[in-house]
Scaffold this motif. Structure first.
Motif, PDB file in Angstrom:
ATOM      1  N   ASP A  84      35.071  27.401  84.384  1.00  0.00           N
ATOM      2  CA  ASP A  84      34.741  26.353  85.358  1.00  0.00           C
ATOM      3  C   ASP A  84      33.698  25.388  84.800  1.00  0.00           C
ATOM      4  O   ASP A  84      33.810  24.170  84.964  1.00  0.00           O
ATOM      5  CB  ASP A  84      34.234  26.972  86.660  1.00  0.00           C
ATOM      6  N   LEU A 130      35.271  23.129  82.195  1.00  0.00           N
ATOM      7  CA  LEU A 130      36.068  22.082  82.834  1.00  0.00           C
ATOM      8  C   LEU A 130      35.170  20.977  83.397  1.00  0.00           C
ATOM      9  O   LEU A 130      35.475  19.791  83.263  1.00  0.00           O
ATOM     10  CB  LEU A 130      36.924  22.677  83.951  1.00  0.00           C
ATOM     11  N   LYS A 131      34.054  21.376  84.007  1.00  0.00           N
ATOM     12  CA  LYS A 131      33.115  20.386  84.559  1.00  0.00           C
ATOM     13  C   LYS A 131      32.547  19.497  83.447  1.00  0.00           C
ATOM     14  O   LYS A 131      32.394  18.288  83.619  1.00  0.00           O
ATOM     15  CB  LYS A 131      31.970  21.093  85.290  1.00  0.00           C
ATOM     16  N   ASP A 162      35.096  16.975  82.395  1.00  0.00           N
ATOM     17  CA  ASP A 162      35.235  15.950  83.426  1.00  0.00           C
ATOM     18  C   ASP A 162      34.085  14.947  83.359  1.00  0.00           C
ATOM     19  O   ASP A 162      34.277  13.730  83.491  1.00  0.00           O
ATOM     20  CB  ASP A 162      35.279  16.614  84.805  1.00  0.00           C
ATOM     21  N   ASP A 204      45.011  26.918  80.936  1.00  0.00           N
ATOM     22  CA  ASP A 204      44.784  26.688  82.353  1.00  0.00           C
ATOM     23  C   ASP A 204      45.327  25.313  82.753  1.00  0.00           C
ATOM     24  O   ASP A 204      45.091  24.322  82.064  1.00  0.00           O
ATOM     25  CB  ASP A 204      43.274  26.768  82.626  1.00  0.00           C
ATOM     26  N   GLN A 205      46.043  25.245  83.871  1.00  0.00           N
ATOM     27  CA  GLN A 205      46.676  23.989  84.285  1.00  0.00           C
ATOM     28  C   GLN A 205      45.650  22.899  84.573  1.00  0.00           C
ATOM     29  O   GLN A 205      45.874  21.732  84.278  1.00  0.00           O
ATOM     30  CB  GLN A 205      47.553  24.220  85.523  1.00  0.00           C
ATOM     31  N   GLU A 206      44.503  23.284  85.135  1.00  0.00           N
ATOM     32  CA  GLU A 206      43.459  22.295  85.405  1.00  0.00           C
ATOM     33  C   GLU A 206      42.911  21.723  84.099  1.00  0.00           C
ATOM     34  O   GLU A 206      42.617  20.529  84.008  1.00  0.00           O
ATOM     35  CB  GLU A 206      42.323  22.939  86.217  1.00  0.00           C
ATOM     36  N   SER A 237      45.456  19.271  82.775  1.00  0.00           N
ATOM     37  CA  SER A 237      45.377  18.023  83.552  1.00  0.00           C
ATOM     38  C   SER A 237      44.198  17.161  83.103  1.00  0.00           C
ATOM     39  O   SER A 237      44.312  15.936  83.011  1.00  0.00           O
ATOM     40  CB  SER A 237      45.249  18.348  85.045  1.00  0.00           C
ATOM     41  N   LEU A 238      43.056  17.813  82.815  1.00  0.00           N
ATOM     42  CA  LEU A 238      41.885  17.073  82.356  1.00  0.00           C
ATOM     43  C   LEU A 238      42.118  16.438  80.990  1.00  0.00           C
ATOM     44  O   LEU A 238      41.738  15.291  80.747  1.00  0.00           O
ATOM     45  CB  LEU A 238      40.665  17.988  82.297  1.00  0.00           C
ATOM     46  N   LYS A 274      44.294  13.560  81.462  1.00  0.00           N
ATOM     47  CA  LYS A 274      43.520  12.485  82.105  1.00  0.00           C
ATOM     48  C   LYS A 274      42.702  11.725  81.064  1.00  0.00           C
ATOM     49  O   LYS A 274      42.659  10.483  81.072  1.00  0.00           O
ATOM     50  CB  LYS A 274      42.601  13.092  83.167  1.00  0.00           C
TER      51      LYS A 274
END
Length: 331
Positions: free
Chosen positions: A88, A91-92, A95, A112-114, A117-118, A121
């Motif tokens: 987590d 990921l932060k 971002d 991880d899918q998130e 996605s990042l 992005k």
């Protein structure tokens, strides 16, 4: 009407919170902008290296190589990430890097899918992403720099075959079942020993990429499988954890195959407790990753996948020094 007003208030407060976070992280996390203004030094680009955990010895070697390249290519490089392995937090940080309009991101790949996605992005916003050490091939990442982890596992299997005779009962300790690089190291090893009838893999367990986890798992495996004659650890701290248990129990004639060249691993090899270790070149990874990002920003074509060197060393190969440049050559 009251509900609508409350809804507007919630949206407004959320906006203020998001704006505050952006300002805070823009100032505090990517703090080098202020220092650059003070020095008036003009860098070509601003990259961020986001490791699995900042104080991990292995990632510090990657950072060292990355900083060498950053100096050569006049790049402002920041090293940011979770203090301890935390998906987590990682990921932060990514971002925040995207929000900070960084020129390029270097980070460990995840499935991880998130995370995917990042990465997508970032690339969609014109920020190239180079995955280091572990790849995420099903994302839009720009390039991967690191070990061919399947090949590394295969080399480990071949080392076990060459170093042992007679029947072998092997227990494998891997960092995390979900980690792509760990899976490949296990699979490569299994494929290498598959046709050796004298070698049997009795169990595979995880350590959660910690020495404490490796120690605990080793104890459990020896209780469950007292017939074990060999251990293979696929992450940097696994071999050290295995060796600690074997040494404390005064177990003789147990073959230990480790991964990476942390100082603790090399000391245990000198003592003859760890028999061999798979060598990656994290400094080379860091150097090549920054170099790849720089060339991408310069509009040069780069290989999508660039594997760094891998080998296996034994006690007779010591002393061993991690080098950015292998054999006197630039990576």
């Amino acid at each position: 009407m009251l509900i609508k007003r409350l809804l507007y208030l919630v949206v407004f407060l959320a906006f203020l919170l998001a704006s505050g976070c952006t300002i805070y992280f823009g100032k505090e996390t990517f703090h080098t902008h202020e220092s650059l203004a003070q020095t008036n030094h003009q860098f070509s680009y601003h990259f961020v290296l986001i490791p699995e955990e900042v104080d991990n010895e292995y990632w510090r070697l990657i950072e060292e190589g990355a900083r060498e390249a950053a100096t050569i290519y006049n790049v402002n490089l920041e090293y940011l990430g979770p203090k301890q392995a935390d998906s987590d937090e990682l990921l932060k940080t990514i971002d925040v890097a995207i929000a900070g309009k960084i020129d390029g991101i270097l980070t460990q790949g995840m499935k991880d899918q998130e995370f995917i996605s990042l990465l997508n992005k970032a690339v969609g916003k014109g920020i190239p992403v180079v995955t280091v050490d572990t790849d995420t091939p099903n994302s839009e990442r720009t390039s991967y720099i690191g070990t061919d982890n399947y090949y590394a596992g295969f080399l480990a299997g071949k080392a076990l075959i060459a170093d042992t005779t007679g029947e072998q009962k092997v227990a494998i300790i891997t960092g995390r079942f979900a980690a792509a690089n760990q899976k490949l190291r296990v699979q490569g090893f299994m494929d290498a020993v598959e046709r050796e009838k004298r070698i049997e893999i009795v169990d595979v367990q995880e350590s959660n990429i910690t020495k404490i986890g490796a120690v605990k798992t080793t104890h459990q495996l020896l209780m469950k499988h007292p017939e074990v004659t060999a251990f293979y650890g696929t992450s940097a701290l696994d071999g050290i954890g295995i060796a600690q248990v074997v040494e404390s129990k005064n177990i003789n004639n147990l073959y230990i195959l480790a991964f990476d060249t942390l100082p603790g691993t090399l000391k245990l090899m000198e003592k003859g407790i760890i028999d061999a270790t798979v060598v990656q070149y994290p400094k080379q990874m860091g150097y090549k990753a920054v170099e790849a990002l720089f060339e991408l920003k310069q509009g040069k074509e780069r290989e999508e996948i660039k594997h760094t060197d891998t080998t296996v060393i034994h006690k007779q190969d010591l002393p061993f020094t991690q080098a950015t440049f292998i054999g006197g050559r630039r990576p």
